[in-house]
Design a protein around this motif. Structure first.
Motif, PDB file in Angstrom:
ATOM      1  N   UNK A 135       0.849  -1.204   0.000  1.00  0.00           N
ATOM      2  CA  UNK A 135       0.000   0.000   0.000  1.00  0.00           C
ATOM      3  C   UNK A 135       0.883   1.253   0.000  1.00  0.00           C
ATOM      4  N   UNK A 136       1.609   1.392  -1.113  1.00  0.00           N
ATOM      5  CA  UNK A 136       2.588   2.453  -1.231  1.00  0.00           C
ATOM      6  C   UNK A 136       1.988   3.836  -0.997  1.00  0.00           C
ATOM      7  N   UNK A 137       0.795   4.068  -1.539  1.00  0.00           N
ATOM      8  CA  UNK A 137       0.210   5.401  -1.420  1.00  0.00           C
ATOM      9  C   UNK A 137       0.019   5.789   0.043  1.00  0.00           C
ATOM     10  N   UNK A 138      -0.424   4.814   0.859  1.00  0.00           N
ATOM     11  CA  UNK A 138      -0.601   5.115   2.277  1.00  0.00           C
ATOM     12  C   UNK A 138       0.736   5.390   2.951  1.00  0.00           C
ATOM     13  N   UNK A 139       1.734   4.599   2.587  1.00  0.00           N
ATOM     14  CA  UNK A 139       3.053   4.758   3.204  1.00  0.00           C
ATOM     15  C   UNK A 139       3.639   6.129   2.880  1.00  0.00           C
ATOM     16  N   UNK A 140       3.407   6.576   1.657  1.00  0.00           N
ATOM     17  CA  UNK A 140       4.000   7.852   1.229  1.00  0.00           C
ATOM     18  C   UNK A 140       3.134   9.066   1.584  1.00  0.00           C
TER      19      UNK A 140
ATOM     20  N   UNK B 192       9.024   0.970  -2.593  1.00  0.00           N
ATOM     21  CA  UNK B 192       8.071   1.170  -1.497  1.00  0.00           C
ATOM     22  C   UNK B 192       6.779   0.371  -1.595  1.00  0.00           C
ATOM     23  N   UNK B 193       6.796  -0.702  -2.407  1.00  0.00           N
ATOM     24  CA  UNK B 193       5.612  -1.558  -2.481  1.00  0.00           C
ATOM     25  C   UNK B 193       5.674  -2.697  -1.472  1.00  0.00           C
ATOM     26  N   UNK B 194       6.856  -2.924  -0.893  1.00  0.00           N
ATOM     27  CA  UNK B 194       6.979  -3.990   0.104  1.00  0.00           C
ATOM     28  C   UNK B 194       7.276  -3.370   1.465  1.00  0.00           C
ATOM     29  N   UNK B 195       6.454  -2.409   1.806  1.00  0.00           N
ATOM     30  CA  UNK B 195       6.659  -1.641   3.025  1.00  0.00           C
ATOM     31  C   UNK B 195       5.367  -1.650   3.832  1.00  0.00           C
ATOM     32  N   UNK B 196       5.470  -2.020   5.104  1.00  0.00           N
ATOM     33  CA  UNK B 196       4.311  -1.980   5.995  1.00  0.00           C
ATOM     34  C   UNK B 196       4.422  -0.729   6.862  1.00  0.00           C
ATOM     35  N   UNK B 197       3.421  -0.510   7.709  1.00  0.00           N
ATOM     36  CA  UNK B 197       3.510   0.620   8.638  1.00  0.00           C
ATOM     37  C   UNK B 197       4.596   0.377   9.686  1.00  0.00           C
ATOM     38  N   UNK B 198       4.936  -0.923   9.912  1.00  0.00           N
ATOM     39  CA  UNK B 198       6.035  -1.226  10.846  1.00  0.00           C
ATOM     40  C   UNK B 198       7.371  -0.832  10.229  1.00  0.00           C
ATOM     41  N   UNK B 199       7.621  -1.272   8.988  1.00  0.00           N
ATOM     42  CA  UNK B 199       8.942  -0.990   8.408  1.00  0.00           C
ATOM     43  C   UNK B 199       9.082   0.463   7.959  1.00  0.00           C
ATOM     44  N   UNK B 200       7.998   1.217   7.935  1.00  0.00           N
ATOM     45  CA  UNK B 200       8.159   2.647   7.673  1.00  0.00           C
ATOM     46  C   UNK B 200       8.060   3.434   8.985  1.00  0.00           C
ATOM     47  N   UNK B 201       8.036   2.703  10.113  1.00  0.00           N
ATOM     48  CA  UNK B 201       8.103   3.316  11.445  1.00  0.00           C
ATOM     49  C   UNK B 201       6.995   4.339  11.684  1.00  0.00           C
ATOM     50  N   UNK B 202       5.762   3.970  11.331  1.00  0.00           N
ATOM     51  CA  UNK B 202       4.638   4.852  11.656  1.00  0.00           C
ATOM     52  C   UNK B 202       4.393   4.776  13.163  1.00  0.00           C
ATOM     53  N   UNK B 203       3.895   5.834  13.738  1.00  0.00           N
ATOM     54  CA  UNK B 203       3.725   5.859  15.200  1.00  0.00           C
ATOM     55  C   UNK B 203       2.824   4.720  15.684  1.00  0.00           C
ATOM     56  N   UNK B 204       3.205   4.132  16.806  1.00  0.00           N
ATOM     57  CA  UNK B 204       2.369   3.133  17.437  1.00  0.00           C
ATOM     58  C   UNK B 204       2.558   1.716  16.933  1.00  0.00           C
ATOM     59  N   UNK B 205       3.389   1.529  15.926  1.00  0.00           N
ATOM     60  CA  UNK B 205       3.596   0.186  15.381  1.00  0.00           C
ATOM     61  C   UNK B 205       4.564  -0.591  16.271  1.00  0.00           C
ATOM     62  N   UNK B 206       4.327  -1.897  16.419  1.00  0.00           N
ATOM     63  CA  UNK B 206       5.207  -2.714  17.247  1.00  0.00           C
ATOM     64  C   UNK B 206       5.802  -3.864  16.437  1.00  0.00           C
ATOM     65  N   UNK B 207       7.069  -4.175  16.707  1.00  0.00           N
ATOM     66  CA  UNK B 207       7.723  -5.278  15.995  1.00  0.00           C
ATOM     67  C   UNK B 207       7.303  -6.635  16.554  1.00  0.00           C
ATOM     68  N   UNK B 208       7.059  -7.615  15.664  1.00  0.00           N
ATOM     69  CA  UNK B 208       6.824  -9.005  16.090  1.00  0.00           C
ATOM     70  C   UNK B 208       7.776  -9.874  15.293  1.00  0.00           C
ATOM     71  N   UNK B 209       8.583 -10.668  15.994  1.00  0.00           N
ATOM     72  CA  UNK B 209       9.682 -11.359  15.311  1.00  0.00           C
ATOM     73  C   UNK B 209       9.198 -12.513  14.432  1.00  0.00           C
ATOM     74  N   UNK B 210       9.864 -12.672  13.303  1.00  0.00           N
ATOM     75  CA  UNK B 210       9.600 -13.739  12.340  1.00  0.00           C
ATOM     76  C   UNK B 210      10.375 -14.982  12.793  1.00  0.00           C
TER      77      UNK B 210
END
Lengths: 95, 494
Positions: free
Chosen positions: A72-77, B43-61
């Motif tokens: 969800x690139x748009x949200x990330x950016x 940036x298509x393989x990015x979650x809110x965790x890996x982009x360090x959005x506030x409140x996100x928590x890491x869970x180990x693989x």
């Protein structure tokens, strides 16, 4: 343990927090108060006591190795000050 | 073996240590469910965790944990049943968290030893200090825009293993051999693909010099060296630079340096102010990583066969030479190719595997490697498929073509990509084993060369080879040499 103005300025710089000259003075006092307060804990003898990592019995939760997120690139950016061609665009940082 | 480097004021010894970053093979990232595949759109393989959005928590693989343990086992290291994740704090545009989750004081894998093979045939033991798990950063691109840097976070949060050696290496050759060995180990263990062009593996190279027997000198660290050849160049140029510097009255600064491919030398990184004050502390988002000895034992039981064990098995069960076994097992893809081709040849010919090992290994190490070297290709890019190679060896084994013709057929296969059976058919290269036809030809040749026959019978034994040659020439090399020998001798001996 107590810290001086230079140390506070250094920490502020490392944390990329702007602290004005005027604020520095009061921040030194505040931080030293906190440190003094934490320091009181050293009065307790903890020799041979294992470090406690949680107040409840808990172990590190784990995830399966499955792709469940992303895409969800748009949200990330969305909140980036500037984005171009799907990239975050930041002022040039080059070594 | 310790090698000394002569300087103007006497001999010097080099001390080298490597920190190797190896990207873990896993579907998802170390602490998030985003994908790790290489080459995706930015940036298509990015979650809110890996982009360090506030409140996100890491869970180990959990797979990344298993991969680190497997790698530790493959290096003969101590596995730590309890390890701790720490935050390594620094600011950079491609590190959205402002810190990297790493392991500082208590890594998942402790000490071990690996054995490296040197060119003179000797071996040396190199200590492994530790292996720890950490997150990779994103990727910055500085050359896409005149005033901006572009940041892609696809790699942000992908699991890395940092493998730290002890300062046990003394020469560029040893450093290169160690890097190669670790690459081979992780590839055999299936924990890292070792692909240096894609950045899956890179090394920070620590070098210092000292007078033999004295304490360690001040070291420099050259970052992100991504090929075995570059490691050699970095070590060579740093040893030379440091010796010259000290002998000219200077001192070595403990600093981070960059390798410049164009010149084959290193230069200091423009030092970022206080860049090394990482302020490590335990990550409050993550409890200690704990697992049981049974978990480790189970992984040990399921480990794939590693290079050294494979080499011994090849020699013992397949009767191939120690030299061929070493060549074939040094790189996993060569060993895999060998075993796949061997199995295919067994299928094709119905002969037992123990009889074919030697032929197949010789064919790969001489014919195939020779051809690939000329073409500048790797074994995975071989223009000859396993199926065709097995067919070729089969034709040779069942006597359809001779060994010499097989080489010609192989050349044609390389050029055309055609199957060997089709080539043999089309060019009429089938070996002639028909005794009647060969006998007739021998009679002809003996009649044409009556004088030589006389000489032979007069005691000039060496002429036997001449007659064999004549028969081969007449048949375009297709006569079965064994049949020719069998028929020729009684006729000549009259």
């Amino acid at each position: 343990m107590s810290i001086d103005k230079d140390t506070v300025a250094k920490i502020a710089n490392l944390a990329r927090i702007e602290v004005s000259e005027k604020e520095l003075e009061s921040t030194v006092g505040e931080l030293n108060n906190i440190l003094d307060w934490v320091e009181q804990l050293s009065e307790v003898d903890t020799d041979g006591v294992e470090a406690m990592t949680s107040v409840v019995e808990a172990s590190l939760p784990r995830r399966e190795d499955k792709v469940t997120d992303g895409g969800y690139r748009d949200s990330v950016l969305k909140n980036a000050p500037q984005a171009e061609h799907g990239f975050f665009a930041v002022p040039k940082v080059i070594e | 073996m310790s090698r000394l480097y002569p300087g103007a004021t006497g001999d010097w010894e080099a001390v080298i240590g490597l920190e190797i970053h190896a990207q873990v093979i896993s579907e998802a990232k170390l602490f998030s469910g985003a994908a790790t595949a290489f080459g995706a759109e930015p940036n298509t393989q990015v979650s809110f965790v890996c982009s360090a959005q506030p409140g996100m928590l890491p869970v180990i693989n959990e797979e990344c944990v298993r991969q680190a343990v497997r790698t530790g086992l493959a290096m003969g290291c101590k596995i730590n049943l309890r390890s701790i994740f720490d935050r390594k704090n620094y600011f950079y545009a491609d590190l959205p968290q402002g810190y990297q989750i790493s392991q500082f004081k208590d890594p998942i894998v402790g000490e071990g030893v690996v054995t490296i093979d040197l060119e003179d045939g000797s071996t040396k033991e190199i200590g492994v200090e530790r292996l720890h798990l950490e997150q990779d950063a994103g990727k910055s691109m500085h050359d896409q825009h005149p005033t901006m840097t572009y940041v892609d976070l696809n790699r942000s949060g992908v699991a890395l293993m940092e493998i730290v050696s002890k300062p046990d290496m003394r020469t560029p050759e040893e450093a290169a051999a160690y890097f190669k060995k670790i690459r081979s180990i992780v590839r055999y263990a299936g924990t890292c693909d070792g692909n240096m062009e894609q950045g899956s593996m890179r090394a920070d190279v620590n070098v210092s010099v000292r007078r033999p027997g004295e304490a360690f000198g001040t070291r420099t660290e050259t970052k992100n060296v991504n090929s075995i050849r570059y490691v050699t160049q970095v070590v060579e140029s740093e040893i030379r630079r440091q010796i010259d510097l000290i002998e000219d009255g200077g001192t070595v600064n403990q600093e981070t340096r960059l390798f410049e491919v164009a010149t084959g030398t290193t230069r200091p990184m423009r030092s970022k102010e206080e860049a090394h004050d990482y302020r490590y502390f335990p990550d409050p988002d993550l409890l200690p990583l704990e697992f049981s000895q049974e978990f480790v034992d189970q992984l040990a039981k399921e480990m794939p066969e590693l290079a050294d064990a494979k080499k011994e098995r090849f020699i013992r069960d397949l009767h191939i030479t120690p030299y061929n076994a070493a060549v074939l097992t040094a790189e996993k893809e060569n060993a895999d190719y060998f075993e796949t081709l061997l199995a295919a040849t067994v299928d094709k010919t119905g002969k037992p595997i123990s009889e074919l090992g030697s032929l197949v290994s010789n064919w790969i190490t001489s014919d195939l490697f020779g051809a690939l070297k000329k073409l500048g290709k790797s074994i995975n890019e071989s223009p000859v498929s396993i199926e065709h190679a097995a067919e070729l060896l089969g034709l040779q084994l069942d006597g359809t073509i001779s060994g010499r013709i097989a080489k010609d057929v192989f050349d044609i296969m390389l050029d055309t990509g055609n199957s060997p059976e089709a080539i043999v058919e089309e060019k009429g290269l089938k070996q002639v084993s028909d005794t009647g036809a060969i006998e007739a030809m021998i009679d002809e040749i003996l009649a044409e060369n009556a004088d030589k026959v006389e000489e032979y019978r007069g005691g000039k034994d060496k002429l036997f080879g001449f007659f064999v040659g004549q028969v081969m020439k007449k048949t375009g090399g297709k006569a079965n040499p064994q049949v020719v020998n069998q028929l020729l001798r009684p006729k000549l001996d009259g």
